[in-house]
Design an enzyme around this catalytic site. Structure first.
Site, PDB file in Angstrom:
ATOM      1  N   GLU A   1     -31.220  82.070 112.647  1.00 58.63           N
ATOM      2  CA  GLU A   1     -30.099  82.772 113.814  1.00 58.63           C
ATOM      3  C   GLU A   1     -31.010  83.114 115.155  1.00 58.63           C
ATOM      4  OE1 GLU A   1     -29.362  85.869 111.597  1.00 58.63           O
ATOM      5  OE2 GLU A   1     -28.155  84.372 110.519  1.00 58.63           O
TER       6      GLU A   1
ATOM      7  N   ASN B   1     -32.059  77.007 111.425  1.00 59.41           N
ATOM      8  CA  ASN B   1     -30.591  77.378 110.758  1.00 59.41           C
ATOM      9  C   ASN B   1     -29.162  78.491 111.720  1.00 59.41           C
ATOM     10  OD1 ASN B   1     -28.295  78.057 108.638  1.00 59.41           O
ATOM     11  ND2 ASN B   1     -29.994  79.218 108.004  1.00 59.41           N
TER      12      ASN B   1
ATOM     13  N   GLU C   1     -24.332  77.756 104.629  1.00 64.58           N
ATOM     14  CA  GLU C   1     -23.778  79.127 103.980  1.00 64.58           C
ATOM     15  C   GLU C   1     -21.959  79.643 104.222  1.00 64.58           C
ATOM     16  OE1 GLU C   1     -26.564  82.158 106.330  1.00 64.58           O
ATOM     17  OE2 GLU C   1     -28.042  81.522 106.304  1.00 64.58           O
TER      18      GLU C   1
ATOM     19  N   ASP D   1     -18.821  80.582 103.017  1.00 65.18           N
ATOM     20  CA  ASP D   1     -18.037  81.117 103.026  1.00 65.18           C
ATOM     21  C   ASP D   1     -16.296  81.209 103.845  1.00 65.18           C
ATOM     22  OD1 ASP D   1     -18.594  83.091 104.726  1.00 65.18           O
ATOM     23  OD2 ASP D   1     -20.106  83.800 102.669  1.00 65.18           O
TER      24      ASP D   1
HETATM   25  O1  9MR Z   1     -26.298  87.103 101.489  1.00 66.63           O
HETATM   26  C1  9MR Z   1     -27.085  87.862 102.034  1.00 66.63           C
HETATM   27  C2  9MR Z   1     -27.377  89.441 101.318  1.00 66.63           C
HETATM   28  O2  9MR Z   1     -27.492  89.661 100.241  1.00 66.63           O
HETATM   29  C3  9MR Z   1     -28.239  90.178 102.744  1.00 66.63           C
HETATM   30  O3  9MR Z   1     -27.643  91.536 102.309  1.00 66.63           O
HETATM   31  C4  9MR Z   1     -27.563  90.265 104.538  1.00 66.63           C
HETATM   32  C5  9MR Z   1     -28.991  91.174 104.805  1.00 66.63           C
HETATM   33  O4  9MR Z   1     -28.655  90.220 106.244  1.00 66.63           O
HETATM   34  O5  9MR Z   1     -28.508  88.859 103.915  1.00 66.63           O
HETATM   35  C6  9MR Z   1     -27.448  87.908 103.914  1.00 66.63           C
HETATM   36  O6  9MR Z   1     -27.995  86.403 104.124  1.00 66.63           O
HETATM   37  C7  9MR Z   1     -27.153  85.626 105.557  1.00 66.63           C
HETATM   38  C8  9MR Z   1     -28.079  85.211 105.484  1.00 66.63           C
HETATM   39  O7  9MR Z   1     -29.872  85.197 104.938  1.00 66.63           O
HETATM   40  C9  9MR Z   1     -28.831  84.511 106.694  1.00 66.63           C
HETATM   41  N1  9MR Z   1     -26.634  84.357 107.308  1.00 66.63           N
HETATM   42  C10 9MR Z   1     -26.381  85.486 106.855  1.00 66.63           C
HETATM   43  C11 9MR Z   1     -26.216  85.941 105.874  1.00 66.63           C
HETATM   44  C12 9MR Z   1     -25.010  86.934 105.833  1.00 66.63           C
HETATM   45  O8  9MR Z   1     -25.628  88.067 105.643  1.00 66.63           O
END
Ligand code: 9MR
Length: 447
Positions: A157, A198, A262, A264
């Site tokens: 990001e 990513n 990722e 969804d």
């Molecule tokens: O799925 C992850 C969640 O359990 C965490 O609380 C969150 C914290 O920011 O991160 C989520 O995963 C993220 C991923 O690492 C990067 N892209 C966005 C995802 C969703 O927030």
């Protein structure tokens, strides 16, 4: 036969120890997604939570997917909560599970602005110190898993929506070249792992994805090691970008791999059959766009079950974003992926309701149980759940249902006030029962 109907509450019930579904996880004849993917040259993955990799969750993760991404376990804040003190437990567990199930692992993630340890974010570092910290972090973590991971999301990001660099600890402290340096350090630590950048909202052609495109192009021109781009694909129902395939193709044409990392697709809750049908079409469209481009090598969902998704806690009123419902039954979305991968089986067109049985608290002679009736793409105006106890268990009282037991056979019907189970909804009832010797979970039948 005794009739057992009382009005006790469910407060004493604790989380279920065992869960059994009337519906199998997928139709027995269905080819697992991972095998369908292999036939198309695609790796099909899911994000996972290490502690959940047992029971039905572990069975599905192992059977359906050929790649795992730790949802949180490899983030800096997880692995080094205190400076110099490491916790690799969950990350190691996921890697071991993947090896046991012949799966790849995508490492996620080394350089991010979020989920960093507080000692790092609260520290006051010179640019030189920050660079050293980052290099050591990358060398340590990538080195630990050297030869075991297929890919790393090295940088996560880095961009704002308008395509400018995001203001982060890394960008502010090290300048834009933190990205090139991180990639170079990762390559040195594991020459075999594919190295990715990513990001989200880079699925279609837009200012942000064009910035990513230009970065990758310049990194390639400079000889910086970059093997792929990850398009996160946290999408909203009905909003698959029309330029998704074109965007994947332009990255492929730069000479890098592309992964949907990722995926969804969230919707307004409660879900109904129209939304679930749209979600199926959306999952199918995303998968088809990946199938259409040879260099789209991996399609990973961000959690495969609605019980293991970040969406509901982040977007109030939104959810149901994954291909399996919270009871591990495949949703139409699952079949959308399968169909785009050349699978032929389709779900029952009318949707389904099912019942699950779980044991709550259990003591030496008794236990409490709960049964949940859930519907997805269908609904009920009354219900009856039956099962046969295999070890002499006997129901002594029930609430929110009328239960009778004759020998080993138990029949429970709805109370006057809870016969309706709406599409996307569920109803539960509870009971106390006696047991001795063993307390196996029975197969429950709705009907
Ligand atoms: O799925 C992850 C969640 O359990 C965490 O609380 C969150 C914290 O920011 O991160 C989520 O995963 C993220 C991923 O690492 C990067 N892209 C966005 C995802 C969703 O927030």
């Amino acid at each position: 036969m005794r009739s057992l109907r009382t009005g006790l509450s469910l407060t004493s019930l604790v989380a279920g120890l065992a869960l059994l579904l009337t519906a199998p996880a997928a139709h027995a004849a269905d080819t697992p997604l991972r095998d369908l993917g292999t036939a198309k040259g695609k790796v099909i993955g899911t994000a996972v939570t290490g502690s959940k990799l047992t029971g039905a969750y572990g069975d599905i993760a192992g059977a359906q997917f050929s790649s795992l991404t730790p949802g949180n376990a490899m983030k800096w804040g997880s692995v080094e909560p205190t400076q110099g003190s490491f916790n690799w437990t969950e990350a190691d567990q996921i890697v071991a599970f993947a090896q046991a199930h012949n799966q790849q692992v995508r490492g996620h993630t080394l350089v991010w602005h979020s989920q960093n340890p507080s000692w790092l974010t609260n520290g006051s570092w010179t640019s030189a110190q920050l660079g050293t910290l980052l290099q050591n972090h990358i060398s340590t973590e990538v080195g630990r898993y050297k030869g075991k991971l297929a890919a790393w999301d090295v940088v996560n990001e880095p961009f704002n929506e308008d395509g400018t660099y995001r203001s982060t600890l890394w960008y502010n402290g090290l300048g834009a070249d933190y990205i090139a340096n991180a990639l170079t350090w990762a390559r040195a630590a594991d020459p075999a792992a594919k190295l990715y950048i990513n990001d989200y909202n880079v699925e279609g052609v837009n200012a942000k994805s064009t910035a990513l495109y230009n970065l990758v192009k310049s990194l390639k021109e400079r000889g910086v090691p970059i093997d792929g781009v990850g398009l996160q694909a946290h999408l909203i129902l009905g909003q698959v970008p029309s330029t998704l395939q074109q965007n994947i193709q332009r990255f492929a044409d730069l000479g890098v791999d592309v992964a949907i990392t990722e995926l969804d697709i969230r919707m307004t809750l409660p879900s109904d059959s129209a939304e679930l049908a749209q979600q199926k079409a959306d999952y199918k469209a995303v998968t088809a766009a990946c199938v259409a481009v040879a260099r789209c090598v991996n399609l990973t969902v961000w959690g495969f079950t609605d019980s293991d998704s970040w969406v509901e806690s982040t977007f109030p009123g939104q959810g149901a974003a994954t291909p399996y419902d919270a009871n591990y039954a495949p949703k139409p979305a699952y079949y959308g992926i399968a169909e785009a991968l050349g699978g032929t089986s389709t779900p029952p067109p009318t949707g389904a309701c099912g019942a699950s049985y779980s044991v709550g608290s259990q003591w030496n002679t008794g236990f409490t149980g709960t049964v949940t009736i859930s519907c997805s793409g269908a609904s009920l105006s009354s219900w009856k759940v039956t099962w046969t106890y295999g070890a002499g268990q006997r129901i002594t009282q029930a609430w929110n249902a009328g239960c009778t037991q004759s020998g080993a056979a138990v029949t429970c019907v709805n109370a006057s006030y809870n016969g309706t189970v709406p599409d996307g909804g569920s109803v539960s009832f509870g009971f106390n029962a006696s047991w001795s010797g063993s307390n196996p979970v029975p197969t429950v039948t709705l009907g």
